[in-house]
Design a protein around this motif. Structure first.
Motif, mmCIF file in Angstrom:
data_model
loop_
_atom_site.group_PDB
_atom_site.id
_atom_site.type_symbol
_atom_site.label_atom_id
_atom_site.label_comp_id
_atom_site.label_asym_id
_atom_site.label_seq_id
_atom_site.Cartn_x
_atom_site.Cartn_y
_atom_site.Cartn_z
ATOM 1 N N PRO A 102 44.228 131.479 108.260
ATOM 2 C CA PRO A 102 44.468 131.215 109.422
ATOM 3 C C PRO A 102 45.656 130.085 109.360
ATOM 4 N N ASN A 115 52.738 132.803 112.810
ATOM 5 C CA ASN A 115 52.196 133.879 112.915
ATOM 6 C C ASN A 115 53.217 134.867 112.913
ATOM 7 N N GLU A 334 44.635 139.220 108.342
ATOM 8 C CA GLU A 334 44.459 138.257 108.819
ATOM 9 C C GLU A 334 43.213 138.044 109.434
ATOM 10 N N ALA A 335 42.345 136.451 109.296
ATOM 11 C CA ALA A 335 41.800 136.577 109.836
ATOM 12 C C ALA A 335 42.028 135.746 111.539
ATOM 13 N N HIS A 337 40.363 134.629 113.271
ATOM 14 C CA HIS A 337 40.385 132.856 114.895
ATOM 15 C C HIS A 337 41.895 132.052 113.770
ATOM 16 N N GLY A 338 41.951 130.980 114.780
ATOM 17 C CA GLY A 338 42.903 129.515 114.028
ATOM 18 C C GLY A 338 42.086 129.210 112.400
ATOM 19 N N TYR A 343 36.624 121.849 111.430
ATOM 20 C CA TYR A 343 36.190 121.984 110.236
ATOM 21 C C TYR A 343 36.873 121.819 108.531
ATOM 22 N N TYR A 389 27.122 128.065 110.624
ATOM 23 C CA TYR A 389 26.540 127.307 111.098
ATOM 24 C C TYR A 389 27.047 128.199 112.992
ATOM 25 N N ASP A 390 27.700 128.553 113.796
ATOM 26 C CA ASP A 390 28.148 129.754 114.920
ATOM 27 C C ASP A 390 27.049 130.606 114.758
HETATM 28 P P1 NAP Z 1 40.821 128.109 116.341
HETATM 29 O O1 NAP Z 1 41.297 127.660 115.260
HETATM 30 O O2 NAP Z 1 40.617 129.635 116.347
HETATM 31 O O3 NAP Z 1 38.828 127.450 116.925
HETATM 32 C C1 NAP Z 1 38.466 127.724 118.006
HETATM 33 C C2 NAP Z 1 37.034 127.324 117.630
HETATM 34 O O4 NAP Z 1 36.493 128.860 117.483
HETATM 35 C C3 NAP Z 1 36.325 126.662 116.591
HETATM 36 O O5 NAP Z 1 36.171 124.667 116.995
HETATM 37 C C4 NAP Z 1 35.339 127.140 116.958
HETATM 38 O O6 NAP Z 1 34.156 127.346 117.676
HETATM 39 C C5 NAP Z 1 35.130 128.624 116.443
HETATM 40 N N1 NAP Z 1 35.862 128.960 114.945
HETATM 41 C C6 NAP Z 1 37.172 129.487 114.747
HETATM 42 N N2 NAP Z 1 37.177 129.917 113.574
HETATM 43 C C7 NAP Z 1 35.663 129.975 113.512
HETATM 44 C C8 NAP Z 1 35.405 130.240 112.112
HETATM 45 N N3 NAP Z 1 35.576 131.086 111.351
HETATM 46 N N4 NAP Z 1 33.635 130.203 112.393
HETATM 47 C C9 NAP Z 1 33.330 130.018 112.911
HETATM 48 N N5 NAP Z 1 33.191 129.314 113.954
HETATM 49 C C10 NAP Z 1 35.220 129.356 114.145
HETATM 50 O O7 NAP Z 1 41.013 127.793 117.902
HETATM 51 P P2 NAP Z 1 42.334 126.454 117.848
HETATM 52 O O8 NAP Z 1 41.988 125.599 118.151
HETATM 53 O O9 NAP Z 1 43.426 126.828 119.757
HETATM 54 O O10 NAP Z 1 43.510 126.349 116.653
HETATM 55 C C11 NAP Z 1 43.313 125.543 115.852
HETATM 56 C C12 NAP Z 1 44.558 126.241 115.255
HETATM 57 O O11 NAP Z 1 45.156 126.880 114.880
HETATM 58 C C13 NAP Z 1 46.428 125.878 115.252
HETATM 59 O O12 NAP Z 1 47.173 125.483 115.350
HETATM 60 C C14 NAP Z 1 46.338 126.969 116.275
HETATM 61 O O13 NAP Z 1 48.178 127.228 116.820
HETATM 62 C C15 NAP Z 1 46.262 128.236 115.066
HETATM 63 N N6 NAP Z 1 46.252 129.590 114.812
HETATM 64 C C16 NAP Z 1 46.083 130.100 114.122
HETATM 65 C C17 NAP Z 1 45.864 131.712 114.032
HETATM 66 C C18 NAP Z 1 46.405 132.118 112.972
HETATM 67 O O14 NAP Z 1 47.125 132.255 112.213
HETATM 68 N N7 NAP Z 1 46.177 133.422 113.565
HETATM 69 C C19 NAP Z 1 45.569 132.183 115.512
HETATM 70 C C20 NAP Z 1 44.955 131.474 116.130
HETATM 71 C C21 NAP Z 1 45.427 130.056 116.413
HETATM 72 P P3 NAP Z 1 33.470 125.499 117.375
HETATM 73 O O15 NAP Z 1 34.250 124.441 118.274
HETATM 74 O O16 NAP Z 1 32.729 126.225 118.923
HETATM 75 O O17 NAP Z 1 32.587 125.717 116.373
#
Ligand code: NAP
Length: 414
Positions: A102, A115, A334-335, A337-338, A343, A389-390
């Motif tokens: 991400p 992205n 790609e993964a 999630h963000g 973490y 943990y998740d």
């Molecule tokens: P996020 O990074 O996806 O995280 C949100 C929540 O999802 C985390 O707090 C965690 O939940 C859970 N999570 C995410 N990845 C995980 C994993 N590998 N294992 C377990 N749980 C996971 O979303 P965000 O906090 O809204 O975004 C943070 C940044 O990421 C931003 O800068 C955004 O622009 C960027 N982003 C990038 C991409 C990409 O590169 N494709 C996609 C989405 C967002 P818990 O808190 O419940 O533990």
């Protein structure tokens, strides 16, 4: 090609394209981008798993040669503040297949999402997300094993085209005047305005990929998901162009749902893919109540954005949902999630989203044995209740392990 900071592996061969298909040797070069936040943790773990699975599957006959490419914060450190170096784009086009962690979108300064930029620069027009249930994964569904589909989301058009005009600006007023006075449109004063372009070209290349995938993998149907009852000339056109494409280019291999009932009494003829459509809102309900009726889904950008996350939740959530952004041949896995910054570098999160994106990548290059081994080992590991943990917080009696510990356990189970 010579690069400033990218070091292509000395051994290994680049993937090429011949007769509209990718050609992959036994020692291909694949690109990887670590990503920001939790990216390094999950990439480190996944690389170990992928390499171990390749070794297990082929006993040294096949080997991946990894080329590290740079985007995001790591790139900024190497390329004097440039988060999106041009040579990374060139390198992805050269290696054809890459996988990324991400990326953070830096806040402020009018910075576009990295992205979104990547998808646009490489014209990665299809966002592909398989929704697969693995035994033992915690799910809110009563019968999660019935959820098994792959979603193709159009990645370049729709309200994501960025054609928006803020209320109160001269551009907004000019457009509002044109719409009211010349087009007879009626809407409230001071409305923000956005344009939703959906083209036959954009729709058809996306639906072509979805139908081809259904044919190649023996799926029984492709469902066009749209909101055409309300947005007739964009979402409705997506539906119509989707049917048109299937009839024009895959007429021998597909039938419509109407034909299924009018000509075949509801019994699908052997080898035919049924093309059907559903309205987006009911699709959310259907995917909870009767998910077994759907295998391949093709949809427009915004519908796909909502639907793919909702479906991921049915089979374990974002921590394990994989994805890819694809052009005709170039593909960046790609993964989904963000960067989960809280973490970062804690060796805590679930690496499975990236790991399963790697499985998609191995399937794409034809190394299906690798993904099968990883999928089986994943089920075995989760079955032993060894999880990050998740999952641990949703399971009784689980042993919580760090990212690296999960990789160790999975490799042992290969
Ligand atoms: P996020 O990074 O996806 O995280 C949100 C929540 O999802 C985390 O707090 C965690 O939940 C859970 N999570 C995410 N990845 C995980 C994993 N590998 N294992 C377990 N749980 C996971 O979303 P965000 O906090 O809204 O975004 C943070 C940044 O990421 C931003 O800068 C955004 O622009 C960027 N982003 C990038 C991409 C990409 O590169 N494709 C996609 C989405 C967002 P818990 O808190 O419940 O533990």
């Amino acid at each position: 090609m010579s690069y400033r900071h990218i070091r292509m592996p000395e051994n290994g061969q680049k993937i090429t394209v011949k007769d509209n298909r990718i050609v992959v040797s036994d020692d291909p070069i694949l690109g990887f981008i670590e990503g920001d936040g939790i990216g390094p943790d999950i990439t480190r773990a996944s690389l170990r798993i992928w390499d171990a699975a390749v070794e297990k599957a082929y006993g040294g006959r096949r080997k991946v040669h990894w080329a590290e490419l740079f985007l995001g914060e790591k790139a900024a450190g190497i390329y004097d503040g440039d988060y999106f170096p041009a040579e990374t784009l060139e390198a992805i086009q050269e290696v054809i297949v890459a996988i990324k962690g991400p990326l953070t979108t830096p806040v402020g300064g009018g910075f576009r999402s990295l992205n979104v930029s990547l998808r646009q620069e490489l014209d990665l027009y299809a966002c592909v997300r398989p929704i697969t249930y693995y035994a033992g994964v915690p799910s809110p569904m009563k019968r999660p094993e019935e959820v098994s589909c792959i979603l193709f989301r159009e990645n370049t058009e729709d309200v994501y085209a960025g054609i928006e005009y803020k209320a109160g600006t001269p551009e907004n007023e000019k457009l509002a005047k044109f719409l009211r006075e010349e087009m007879g449109a009626e809407f409230f004063e001071g409305a923000g305005l956005g344009i939703k372009p959906i083209s036959a070209f954009g729709t058809k290349r996306l639906v072509r990929k979805a139908v081809q995938h259904a044919i190649d993998n023996g799926h029984d149907s492709v469902t066009l998901v749209h909101k055409g009852n309300i947005q007739k000339f964009t979402e409705g056109a997506f539906r119509n162009w989707g049917y048109e494409l299937a009839a024009e280019e895959f007429g021998d291999q597909t039938i419509t749902e109407d034909q299924l009932w009018s000509e075949f009494n509801g019994k699908r003829p052997e080898g035919k893919v049924v093309i059907k459509d559903r309205i987006a809102d009911i699709m959310f309900q259907l995917m909870q109540l009767r998910p077994a009726e759907f295998s391949v889904i093709a949809t427009s950008n915004l519908n796909g954005d909502y639907l793919s996350d909702a479906l991921a939740a049915e089979v374990g959530g974002m921590g394990i949902a994989p994805g890819a952004n694809m052009a005709d041949h170039v593909a960046v896995f790609e993964a989904t999630h963000g960067t989960a910054p809280k973490y970062s570098n804690l060796d805590k999160v679930n690496p499975s989203s990236l790991m399963f994106s790697g499985c998609m990548m191995f399937n794409y290059i034809g190394w299906k044995e690798v993904s099968k081994l990883i999928e089986n080992a994943f089920e075995k590991t989760v079955g032993q209740k060894i999880v990050t943990y998740d999952f641990a917080r949703q399971m009784e009696g689980a042993t919580e392990v760090p990212t690296s510990g999960f990789a160790d356990a999975l490799i042992k189970n290969l």
